[in-house]
Design an enzyme around this catalytic site. Structure first.
Site, PDB file in Angstrom:
ATOM      1  N   LYS A 115       0.817  -1.263  -0.031  1.00 20.23           N
ATOM      2  CA  LYS A 115      -0.083   0.178   0.074  1.00 20.23           C
ATOM      3  C   LYS A 115       0.880   1.380  -0.087  1.00 20.23           C
ATOM      4  O   LYS A 115       0.420   2.228  -0.501  1.00 20.23           O
ATOM      5  CB  LYS A 115      -1.037  -0.063   1.205  1.00 20.23           C
ATOM      6  CG  LYS A 115      -2.098  -0.860   1.000  1.00 20.23           C
ATOM      7  CD  LYS A 115      -3.229  -0.499   2.140  1.00 20.23           C
ATOM      8  CE  LYS A 115      -4.377  -1.386   1.454  1.00 20.23           C
ATOM      9  NZ  LYS A 115      -5.670  -0.933   2.324  1.00 20.23           N
ATOM     10  N   LYS A 197      -3.592 -11.510  -7.640  1.00 18.85           N
ATOM     11  CA  LYS A 197      -4.665 -11.800  -7.022  1.00 18.85           C
ATOM     12  C   LYS A 197      -5.866 -10.852  -7.720  1.00 18.85           C
ATOM     13  O   LYS A 197      -5.486  -9.393  -8.095  1.00 18.85           O
ATOM     14  CB  LYS A 197      -4.481 -11.316  -5.763  1.00 18.85           C
ATOM     15  CG  LYS A 197      -5.833 -11.247  -4.661  1.00 18.85           C
ATOM     16  CD  LYS A 197      -5.637 -10.595  -3.340  1.00 18.85           C
ATOM     17  CE  LYS A 197      -7.062 -10.369  -2.717  1.00 18.85           C
ATOM     18  NZ  LYS A 197      -6.800  -9.627  -1.499  1.00 18.85           N
ATOM     19  N   LYS A 200      -9.973  -4.946  -6.058  1.00 18.05           N
ATOM     20  CA  LYS A 200     -10.932  -4.071  -6.481  1.00 18.05           C
ATOM     21  C   LYS A 200     -10.565  -2.905  -7.197  1.00 18.05           C
ATOM     22  O   LYS A 200     -11.293  -2.181  -7.711  1.00 18.05           O
ATOM     23  CB  LYS A 200     -11.738  -3.719  -4.781  1.00 18.05           C
ATOM     24  CG  LYS A 200     -12.421  -4.680  -4.384  1.00 18.05           C
ATOM     25  CD  LYS A 200     -12.833  -4.071  -2.941  1.00 18.05           C
ATOM     26  CE  LYS A 200     -11.987  -4.049  -1.700  1.00 18.05           C
ATOM     27  NZ  LYS A 200     -12.369  -3.512  -0.547  1.00 18.05           N
TER      28      LYS A 200
END
Length: 333
Positions: A115, A197, A200
């Protein structure tokens, strides 16, 4: 909550649209889990603000996610459903647990590194402290079991370490939670980049199938899914990542084993297989989408369920927090 039943805790952030990966890894199993456990399901909005949110849209997403929980079969009469920020004990316990957590542990967390790279202009302390808040979420409710995806194992281990560290300094206070790991579909991959993965925030919109996608969009995305030149429908994640990902998705939605799926499509072509996966997923999502839309028209019902859930959650959480405050020596009135 029933006596002699284990407590299960799980939460989902109300950010962006949820993918079928989020659904498979977390929400899909909730309907059946609440038959076997005392379940506590949270809309984890406190975690979500580590990344900047547009306030009005954030509130809308919070309500929409609560409606999705209910549409997927979570029953407020059986389980506790609530919004994380409605129970202040989460933030309060997080602060206390920070003093039992080491900076080096947080800096090594994979999600913090990822992140920080994605949000280089906003590397805030919330990003680093995220796992401690997650530990507080879990430990507040004397949780026995936490459903965990492949990318959350590290966070569960930190929660266990913090609980054991606190218990060793003082008398046993927290249950040390165990992970509940899904074998099939534990990690659903991007349809366009099957080594990654499904996210979103996928860069390629065709890589992620969202729970809000209409039928045509779902089928189109699966038709475009990356496979390989081998042309054999066989589960081999290392050498056939794309096909193996589609087999996992089909197996979960069809409630079949990997082997059953392989047999069903033995001798079939990739085109037929991708169409079958897309149609199955679209069929399974349709009733969930319809029920979510129906619930969103009854805001009063959703808010009532969340209010009752928050009251039930706070009663348990405050009991744990009081024990912690007493043991660390806070003067209490």
């Amino acid at each position: 909550m029933e006596e002699n039943r284990k407590v299960l805790y799980s939460g989902v952030q109300p950010t962006n649209n949820l993918t079928i990966g989020n659904y498979i890894g977390t929400i899909k199993s909730w309907r059946s889990l609440q038959e076997d456990y005392d379940c506590i399901f949270a809309v984890s909005n406190m975690h979500a603000i580590t990344v900047r949110q547009e306030p009005a849209e954030f509130r809308r997403k919070t309500l929409s996610l609560a409606a999705l929980f209910l549409a997927c079969g979570v029953e407020p009469e059986k389980s506790i459903v609530y919004v994380q920020s409605h129970v202040p004990a989460h933030a309060e316990l997080c602060w206390a647990l920070n003093t039992f957590t080491y900076v080096g542990e947080m800096e090594r967390m994979t999600q913090f590194k990822d992140k920080s790279a994605k949000h280089a202009d906003n590397i805030n302390m919330g990003l680093m402290d995220y796992p401690v808040l997650m530990a507080a979420d879990i430990l507040l409710y004397q949780t026995d079991v936490v459903p965990v995806g492949a990318d959350q194992r590290q966070h569960l281990e930190i929660a266990r370490d913090i609980a054991q560290r606190f218990n060793n300094v003082f008398t046993p206070t927290f249950k040390v939670p165990e992970g509940l790991f899904r074998k099939v579909g534990a990690k659903i991959s991007d349809l366009q980049e099957p080594t990654k993965k499904m996210s979103k925030s996928a860069e390629n919109p065709n890589g992620a199938v969202f729970l809000t996608d209409d039928r045509d969009t779902v089928i189109r995305k699966f038709k475009r899914a990356v496979t390989d030149s081998d042309a054999e429908i066989r589960y081999e994640p290392e050498s056939k990542a794309g096909v193996s990902n589609l087999i996992s998705i089909y197996s979960v939605f069809a409630e079949k084993s990997i082997e059953e799926t392989e047999r069903e499509f033995c001798g079939k072509g990739y085109g037929d297989f991708k169409l079958a996966v897309g149609e199955l997923v679209a069929d399974k999502l349709a009733p969930i989408q319809a029920e979510r839309e129906r619930l969103l028209k009854d805001k009063e019902y959703i808010e009532s369920a969340l209010k009752t859930g928050a009251e039930r959650a706070a009663k348990i959480a405050n009991r744990t927090l009081a024990k912690v405050y007493k043991k660390i020596g806070f003067y209490q009135l």
